[in-house]
Design a protein around this motif. Structure first.
Motif, short mmCIF file in Angstrom:
data_model
loop_
_atom_site.label_atom_id
_atom_site.label_comp_id
_atom_site.label_asym_id
_atom_site.label_seq_id
_atom_site.Cartn_x
_atom_site.Cartn_y
_atom_site.Cartn_z
N UNK A 16 -8.12 119.37 2.09
CA UNK A 16 -9.30 119.25 2.94
C UNK A 16 -10.34 118.45 2.20
N UNK A 17 -10.92 117.47 2.87
CA UNK A 17 -12.00 116.67 2.26
C UNK A 17 -13.30 117.00 2.98
N UNK A 18 -14.25 117.53 2.21
CA UNK A 18 -15.54 117.84 2.81
C UNK A 18 -16.36 116.56 2.89
N UNK A 19 -16.75 116.21 4.12
CA UNK A 19 -17.44 114.94 4.37
C UNK A 19 -18.96 115.10 4.40
N UNK A 20 -19.42 116.35 4.27
CA UNK A 20 -20.86 116.60 4.23
C UNK A 20 -21.56 116.46 5.57
N UNK A 21 -20.82 116.77 6.66
CA UNK A 21 -21.42 116.67 8.00
C UNK A 21 -21.91 118.07 8.41
N UNK A 22 -22.86 118.59 7.66
CA UNK A 22 -23.53 119.85 7.97
C UNK A 22 -22.61 121.02 8.27
N UNK A 23 -22.99 121.80 9.28
CA UNK A 23 -22.27 123.02 9.64
C UNK A 23 -20.85 122.71 10.10
N UNK A 24 -20.66 121.52 10.70
CA UNK A 24 -19.32 121.12 11.17
C UNK A 24 -18.34 121.10 10.00
N UNK A 44 -11.44 118.81 -1.66
CA UNK A 44 -12.23 117.75 -2.30
C UNK A 44 -13.57 117.63 -1.59
N UNK A 45 -14.55 117.12 -2.31
CA UNK A 45 -15.89 117.04 -1.76
C UNK A 45 -16.47 115.66 -2.05
N UNK A 46 -16.75 114.94 -0.98
CA UNK A 46 -17.22 113.56 -1.11
C UNK A 46 -18.53 113.48 -1.90
N UNK A 47 -19.48 114.35 -1.56
CA UNK A 47 -20.78 114.32 -2.23
C UNK A 47 -20.63 114.66 -3.71
N UNK A 48 -19.88 115.73 -4.00
CA UNK A 48 -19.73 116.18 -5.37
C UNK A 48 -18.98 115.17 -6.23
N UNK A 49 -17.98 114.49 -5.64
CA UNK A 49 -17.14 113.59 -6.43
C UNK A 49 -17.59 112.14 -6.40
N UNK A 71 -23.05 111.25 6.77
CA UNK A 71 -24.32 110.93 7.44
C UNK A 71 -25.24 110.04 6.60
N UNK A 72 -25.22 110.24 5.26
CA UNK A 72 -26.05 109.39 4.40
C UNK A 72 -25.54 107.96 4.34
N UNK A 73 -24.22 107.83 4.36
CA UNK A 73 -23.62 106.50 4.16
C UNK A 73 -23.59 105.67 5.44
N UNK A 74 -23.66 106.35 6.60
CA UNK A 74 -23.53 105.65 7.87
C UNK A 74 -24.58 104.56 8.03
N UNK A 75 -24.12 103.38 8.41
CA UNK A 75 -25.06 102.30 8.68
C UNK A 75 -25.50 101.54 7.44
N UNK A 76 -25.35 102.16 6.26
CA UNK A 76 -25.70 101.44 5.03
C UNK A 76 -24.43 100.74 4.58
N UNK A 77 -24.56 99.59 3.97
CA UNK A 77 -23.37 98.89 3.48
C UNK A 77 -22.53 98.33 4.61
N UNK A 78 -23.12 98.21 5.79
CA UNK A 78 -22.45 97.49 6.88
C UNK A 78 -21.33 98.23 7.58
N UNK A 79 -21.18 99.53 7.37
CA UNK A 79 -20.13 100.25 8.07
C UNK A 79 -20.71 101.36 8.92
N UNK A 80 -20.09 101.60 10.08
CA UNK A 80 -20.48 102.71 10.95
C UNK A 80 -20.04 104.01 10.28
N UNK A 81 -20.48 105.15 10.83
CA UNK A 81 -20.05 106.42 10.24
C UNK A 81 -18.53 106.53 10.23
N UNK A 82 -17.88 106.18 11.35
CA UNK A 82 -16.42 106.27 11.39
C UNK A 82 -15.77 105.29 10.42
N UNK A 83 -16.42 104.16 10.22
CA UNK A 83 -15.92 103.16 9.28
C UNK A 83 -15.92 103.68 7.84
N UNK A 84 -17.04 104.19 7.38
CA UNK A 84 -17.09 104.73 6.01
C UNK A 84 -16.19 105.95 5.91
N UNK A 85 -16.18 106.74 6.95
CA UNK A 85 -15.39 107.97 6.96
C UNK A 85 -13.90 107.64 6.79
#
Ligand code: AMP
Ligand code: FES
Ligand code: ZN
Length: 317
Positions: A80-88, A110-115, A121-135
């Protein structure tokens, strides 16, 4: 009149219109297992001695898949990869942990924020990728790396028939042939550092994985990721659902028609019998008729040119 199970003639609880079939509980579970067994055998996805890593999101598809692989006797750990999308994300992780505990199965978390220092949500839109793109990018990277580090032979994801048909539909609308070529039930590890990726549920529809979980009492996260609502793939799924409603089997024939043809093309490419050209000795494809002489395309072309151009043979070979 109650529907009858196609397999045992008992009372059916689930209809599968694209196969003109209905099944009772046990025969439906058997049918789903059979589809997965067929998928694994057809594309040589995994063997019983392989160490399998199943990427689980907490949704119906990936938990049904993990359950099926365990039932079929595979050595399957979860990831399981924790993506940091709040309660979800919190709820998804808890559901995966409960599933693993109930079966005494191993779950890597695994935890995206920790690792890696960011959440989706933080990465979405930054660096030219949509949330689904970075995800998508983050998941591919972490799944591969976790599998390498853990010494796994293959990574399985829960992509189902509806997912694969919707992705193919999108790729076709854009004629993104590069993406189409990569969209296969199995992606071999073509170089060191890449782990094999497989999709054992590509023959099973979304409503069937949901029914599988309900019939087996598997608790799963019903809500979709809050970031994907209304995205392109969801719209493609809705369009295909309308077509499926009018003509059951549409998705199946769309996806499988593609896979059959793609497989045939790849087969031609790697099964081609190569031989030496009878004239120049260079490598060429063997003729269909074994009695005829193998002459390479270059030599055939040259032979035609000799008739019209003043080509002088420089050497006999
Ligand atoms: P999706 O891209 O959300 O449609 O998910 C496709 C597949 O990727 C799922 O069936 C899972 O196998 C896997 N997956 C999605 N999200 C996660 C996650 N957070 N952790 C582990 N695996 C995931
Ligand atoms: Fe990837 Fe929501 S799960 S964007
Ligand atoms: Zn039955």
């Amino acid at each position: 009149m109650a529907m009858r199970c196609k397999r045992c003639r008992g009372t059916a609880v689930m209809e599968v219109r694209r196969h003109n079939a209905a099944f009772c509980r046990d025969c439906f579970l058997h049918y789903v297992g059979q589809q997965v067994t067929r998928a694994i055998a057809k594309y040589r996805m995994a063997g019983h001695t392989d160490r399998v890593l199943v990427a689980v999101s907490g949704g119906k598809d990936s938990l049904a898949l993990w359950d099926l692989l365990l039932e079929l006797g595979y050595q399957a750990d979860g990831l399981y990869l924790s993506l940091g999308i709040g309660a979800y994300s919190e709820r998804s992780k808890a559901v995966c942990q409960e599933f693993a505990e109930a079966r005494g199965a191993t779950l890597l978390v695994h935890d995206l924020a920790g690792e890696h220092g960011y959440t989706i949500p933080e990465a979405a839109g930054k660096g030219g990728r949509s949330s689904c793109g970075v995800c998508g990018l983050s998941k591919r990277y972490v799944f591969n790396r976790a599998a390498l580090d853990g010494g796994y032979d293959v990574v399985c994801t829960g992509h189902n028939l509806d997912d694969e048909a919707a992705v193919l539909f999108g790729n076709t609308l854009r004629w993104d042939t590069a993406a189409m070529a990569r969209q296969f039930p199995v992606l071999e590890a073509t170089r060191p550092g890449l782990v094999k990726k497989v999709k054992p549920l590509y023959r099973v529809a979304e409503r069937e994985t949901a029914a599988y979980c309900v019939l087996k009492g598997i608790d799963y996260v019903v809500e979709e990721c809050p970031l994907v609502a209304g995205n392109t793939q969801m719209r493609h799924k809705e369009t295909l659902n309308q077509m499926e409603e009018a003509a059951p089997g549409t998705k199946h024939s769309f996806l499988f028609g593609y896979l059959d043809r793609a497989a045939a093309l790849l087969k031609v490419a790697d099964d081609a019998d190569l031989t030496e050209c009878a004239r120049c000795g260079m490598t060429t494809q063997a003729p269909e008729d074994p009695a005829s002489e193998a002459v390479c395309a270059f030599c055939r072309s040259k032979a035609r040119l000799v008739k019209t151009l003043p080509i002088v043979e420089v050497a006999s070979r």
